[in-house]
Write an enzyme that holds these catalytic residues in place. Sequence first.
Site, PDB file in Angstrom:
ATOM      1  N   CYS A   1      45.387  35.832  44.872  1.00  0.00           N
ATOM      2  CA  CYS A   1      45.358  34.511  43.705  1.00  0.00           C
ATOM      3  C   CYS A   1      46.733  34.258  42.924  1.00  0.00           C
ATOM      4  CB  CYS A   1      44.164  34.122  42.991  1.00  0.00           C
ATOM      5  SG  CYS A   1      43.468  33.314  44.018  1.00  0.00           S
TER       6      CYS A   1
ATOM      7  N   ARG B   1      39.784  31.447  52.089  1.00  0.00           N
ATOM      8  CA  ARG B   1      39.640  32.205  51.466  1.00  0.00           C
ATOM      9  C   ARG B   1      38.398  33.206  50.800  1.00  0.00           C
ATOM     10  NH1 ARG B   1      43.156  34.065  46.702  1.00  0.00           N
ATOM     11  NH2 ARG B   1      42.177  35.811  46.997  1.00  0.00           N
TER      12      ARG B   1
ATOM     13  N   LYS C   1      32.175  37.295  48.494  1.00  0.00           N
ATOM     14  CA  LYS C   1      32.989  38.219  48.979  1.00  0.00           C
ATOM     15  C   LYS C   1      33.157  39.291  48.756  1.00  0.00           C
ATOM     16  CE  LYS C   1      37.255  36.279  47.447  1.00  0.00           C
ATOM     17  NZ  LYS C   1      37.564  36.609  46.550  1.00  0.00           N
ATOM     18  N   ASN C   2      33.236  38.559  46.800  1.00  0.00           N
ATOM     19  CA  ASN C   2      33.751  39.651  46.497  1.00  0.00           C
ATOM     20  C   ASN C   2      32.339  41.778  46.173  1.00  0.00           C
ATOM     21  OD1 ASN C   2      35.664  38.566  45.694  1.00  0.00           O
ATOM     22  ND2 ASN C   2      34.736  37.824  43.549  1.00  0.00           N
TER      23      ASN C   2
ATOM     24  N   ASP D   1      35.698  32.778  37.681  1.00  0.00           N
ATOM     25  CA  ASP D   1      35.878  32.723  39.292  1.00  0.00           C
ATOM     26  C   ASP D   1      34.991  30.499  39.351  1.00  0.00           C
ATOM     27  OD1 ASP D   1      37.464  34.410  39.766  1.00  0.00           O
ATOM     28  OD2 ASP D   1      36.105  35.180  41.084  1.00  0.00           O
TER      29      ASP D   1
ATOM     30  N   ARG E   1      44.766  40.972  46.925  1.00  0.00           N
ATOM     31  CA  ARG E   1      44.373  42.163  46.362  1.00  0.00           C
ATOM     32  C   ARG E   1      43.940  42.685  46.276  1.00  0.00           C
ATOM     33  NH1 ARG E   1      45.730  42.959  41.340  1.00  0.00           N
ATOM     34  NH2 ARG E   1      43.732  43.880  39.828  1.00  0.00           N
TER      35      ARG E   1
ATOM     36  N   ARG F   1      48.780  40.257  37.405  1.00  0.00           N
ATOM     37  CA  ARG F   1      47.032  41.220  37.975  1.00  0.00           C
ATOM     38  C   ARG F   1      47.717  42.787  37.521  1.00  0.00           C
ATOM     39  NH1 ARG F   1      43.218  37.363  40.971  1.00  0.00           N
ATOM     40  NH2 ARG F   1      41.835  38.706  40.885  1.00  0.00           N
ATOM     41  N   PRO F   2      48.005  43.529  36.642  1.00  0.00           N
ATOM     42  CA  PRO F   2      48.147  45.096  36.531  1.00  0.00           C
ATOM     43  C   PRO F   2      47.374  45.150  36.953  1.00  0.00           C
ATOM     44  CG  PRO F   2      47.624  44.151  34.025  1.00  0.00           C
ATOM     45  CD  PRO F   2      47.449  42.588  34.930  1.00  0.00           C
ATOM     46  N   ILE F   3      47.797  46.846  37.349  1.00  0.00           N
ATOM     47  CA  ILE F   3      46.295  48.079  37.821  1.00  0.00           C
ATOM     48  C   ILE F   3      46.510  48.847  36.809  1.00  0.00           C
ATOM     49  CG2 ILE F   3      46.649  46.991  40.073  1.00  0.00           C
ATOM     50  CD1 ILE F   3      48.471  49.377  40.604  1.00  0.00           C
ATOM     51  N   ASP F   4      47.079  48.727  35.721  1.00  0.00           N
ATOM     52  CA  ASP F   4      46.509  50.589  35.075  1.00  0.00           C
ATOM     53  C   ASP F   4      45.462  50.572  34.809  1.00  0.00           C
ATOM     54  OD1 ASP F   4      46.285  47.257  33.421  1.00  0.00           O
ATOM     55  OD2 ASP F   4      46.402  49.033  31.657  1.00  0.00           O
ATOM     56  N   LEU F   5      44.545  49.988  34.529  1.00  0.00           N
ATOM     57  CA  LEU F   5      43.244  50.909  34.707  1.00  0.00           C
ATOM     58  C   LEU F   5      42.164  50.970  35.785  1.00  0.00           C
ATOM     59  CD1 LEU F   5      41.690  47.625  32.984  1.00  0.00           C
ATOM     60  CD2 LEU F   5      41.846  50.479  31.640  1.00  0.00           C
TER      61      LEU F   5
ATOM     62  N   ILE G   1      39.767  35.385  31.027  1.00  0.00           N
ATOM     63  CA  ILE G   1      39.391  36.712  31.515  1.00  0.00           C
ATOM     64  C   ILE G   1      41.143  36.466  32.416  1.00  0.00           C
ATOM     65  CG2 ILE G   1      38.860  37.378  34.001  1.00  0.00           C
ATOM     66  CD1 ILE G   1      36.736  37.427  32.007  1.00  0.00           C
TER      67      ILE G   1
HETATM   68  C1  UD1 Z   1      37.646  40.599  39.954  1.00  0.00           C
HETATM   69  C2  UD1 Z   1      37.604  39.448  41.726  1.00  0.00           C
HETATM   70  C3  UD1 Z   1      37.581  38.539  40.564  1.00  0.00           C
HETATM   71  C4  UD1 Z   1      36.958  37.704  39.865  1.00  0.00           C
HETATM   72  C5  UD1 Z   1      37.399  38.427  38.655  1.00  0.00           C
HETATM   73  C6  UD1 Z   1      37.265  38.752  37.730  1.00  0.00           C
HETATM   74  C7  UD1 Z   1      37.244  40.663  43.890  1.00  0.00           C
HETATM   75  C8  UD1 Z   1      37.796  41.264  45.133  1.00  0.00           C
HETATM   76  N1  UD1 Z   1      37.503  39.504  43.009  1.00  0.00           N
HETATM   77  O1  UD1 Z   1      38.780  40.565  40.412  1.00  0.00           O
HETATM   78  O2  UD1 Z   1      37.404  37.156  41.582  1.00  0.00           O
HETATM   79  O3  UD1 Z   1      38.266  36.436  38.661  1.00  0.00           O
HETATM   80  O4  UD1 Z   1      37.340  39.871  38.773  1.00  0.00           O
HETATM   81  O5  UD1 Z   1      35.545  38.484  37.293  1.00  0.00           O
HETATM   82  O6  UD1 Z   1      35.867  41.813  42.759  1.00  0.00           O
HETATM   83  N2  UD1 Z   1      42.992  44.108  34.551  1.00  0.00           N
HETATM   84  C9  UD1 Z   1      44.529  45.037  33.846  1.00  0.00           C
HETATM   85  N3  UD1 Z   1      44.705  46.066  34.549  1.00  0.00           N
HETATM   86  C10 UD1 Z   1      43.824  46.313  35.539  1.00  0.00           C
HETATM   87  C11 UD1 Z   1      42.968  45.859  35.836  1.00  0.00           C
HETATM   88  C12 UD1 Z   1      42.414  44.468  35.547  1.00  0.00           C
HETATM   89  O7  UD1 Z   1      44.394  44.455  32.651  1.00  0.00           O
HETATM   90  O8  UD1 Z   1      44.543  47.389  36.248  1.00  0.00           O
HETATM   91  C13 UD1 Z   1      43.131  42.676  33.942  1.00  0.00           C
HETATM   92  C14 UD1 Z   1      43.607  41.594  34.790  1.00  0.00           C
HETATM   93  O9  UD1 Z   1      44.561  41.439  34.869  1.00  0.00           O
HETATM   94  C15 UD1 Z   1      42.765  40.755  34.561  1.00  0.00           C
HETATM   95  C16 UD1 Z   1      40.992  40.958  33.579  1.00  0.00           C
HETATM   96  O10 UD1 Z   1      41.459  42.514  33.641  1.00  0.00           O
HETATM   97  O11 UD1 Z   1      42.826  39.836  33.107  1.00  0.00           O
HETATM   98  C17 UD1 Z   1      39.921  41.026  34.208  1.00  0.00           C
HETATM   99  O12 UD1 Z   1      40.402  41.635  36.106  1.00  0.00           O
HETATM  100  P1  UD1 Z   1      39.776  42.373  36.893  1.00  0.00           P
HETATM  101  O13 UD1 Z   1      38.245  42.274  35.994  1.00  0.00           O
HETATM  102  O14 UD1 Z   1      39.743  43.639  37.077  1.00  0.00           O
HETATM  103  O15 UD1 Z   1      39.711  41.781  38.323  1.00  0.00           O
HETATM  104  P2  UD1 Z   1      39.143  42.138  39.496  1.00  0.00           P
HETATM  105  O16 UD1 Z   1      39.094  42.959  40.039  1.00  0.00           O
HETATM  106  O17 UD1 Z   1      40.731  41.213  39.806  1.00  0.00           O
END
Ligand code: UD1
Length: 422
Positions: free
Chosen positions: A116, A397, A22-23, A305, A92, A121-125, A327
């Site tokens: 989920c 999912r 999926k990912n 996961d 997401r 789950r912020p998107i600042d990065l 995480i």
């Molecule tokens: C992806 C996977 C998810 C998995 C996760 C960690 C997909 C579709 N989903 O999710 O199944 O559990 O990797 O292996 O591939 N974070 C920030 N700011 C950001 C982005 C992330 O602070 O802009 C934090 C998140 O809140 C979290 C951590 O970074 O605590 C890991 O997130 P990230 O690696 O981005 O996971 P996803 O890509 O959302």
Amino acid sequence: MSKWIVTGGARLSGEVPAHGAKNAALPILAATILLSEPVELRSCPPLSDIEDMCAILRALGCTVARSGDTVRIDASTASHGTLPEALSHRVRSSVFLLGSLLSRFGEACAPYPGGCEIGNRPIDLHRYALERLGVIFCERDGRICARARKLCGAAIDLDYPSVGATENAILAAVRAEGETVISGAACEPEIADLARFLNACGFSVQGAGTPTVRIFGRPNGHGVTHKILPDRIVTGTYLIAGAITRGTVTVTDTDPALVGALLSKLEACGCAITVYGDAIRLSAPERVRELLSLETRPYPAFPTDLQAQMFALLSTARGTSVITENIFENRFRHAAELRRMGAQNEIRGRTAIIRGVKRLHGADVTAHDLRCGAALVLAGLGADGETVIDHAERVDRGYDRMDEAIRLLGGKIQRKEDFDLG
Ligand code: UD1
């Protein structure tokens, strides 16, 4: 809404194939927006997250057709960069589309992403990475709107190896002008699969799967056929199902190299693991041993996961285990559900202390998120009596017909859709 009824007691045995990841499929589907030639994706299972992503692509004007596990996408007809509200809230990973839509249309508008319920789950990065490439963001009516007259290659230094931000940066950079270097990139194998796809299309992404990814911008790519890599979380879930039922399970069509951290933990628990070619066989002891420490961390360490599924297994271990979730901050919702089944556990911040009990018993429980649901299915299979899992549609999912796979292995599981409940 769907309820699953799991009757415990049977030792699982036999073979089950892992389906495509999926990912990996989700960012690759997002990448198809970059192309004006048709793409064929094989091993792309009909999971509800993937179907939602296909529906988003259709709403953007793409033609998407599925036949079995093959999906064909023609994005030549994509007409705009505004993501549909309701669908994007559900997935997401619709946030990945920002990078490709900006590349294709120079602008993109998205609601805040869904996914989920496992914490903030912020998107600042994601924003930081796209801003480095020349994107300007604004927020309008609770939506994120982004614009870039021209995307230009840049140095992107991620403070944390976010999987999604790494993928979004790659997607925005492949057609940008010049070179992009992402440092501190996530190393998950799904990122390497995205790069394999993009390189097959004629783009240039080097070093994906390592902390430094170099992208040399190219104006256009062409259509390809690509096979999605096997799902390592599905692989791990079915192996743990074998362990919790004291059975012998072989997962085929997988890549053992992707689940090294899990296999060593399962061996430490007393399971016998045999790897041959693209298959992994697990043979379980009568009762698994505890793990003094299991910590989730970015790949290649133990994946978040699979944390809930291991939590279920360790609930029946001989001694006391400790799991630390590094995480996501709200990823122990399965703990309370497992307690309803007789598990003994205590949560202290990011750490769970699990005192193993001999047997769990059936109970009425709720799948709060996808992996919580998977863990409850496993717990139910290893428990005495009947477990009724509410909101089990969340399992769809990420797992293609998990109930059928479990039945093939001799487990008892029945799906009751809303209309059957009477
Ligand atoms: C992806 C996977 C998810 C998995 C996760 C960690 C997909 C579709 N989903 O999710 O199944 O559990 O990797 O292996 O591939 N974070 C920030 N700011 C950001 C982005 C992330 O602070 O802009 C934090 C998140 O809140 C979290 C951590 O970074 O605590 C890991 O997130 P990230 O690696 O981005 O996971 P996803 O890509 O959302």
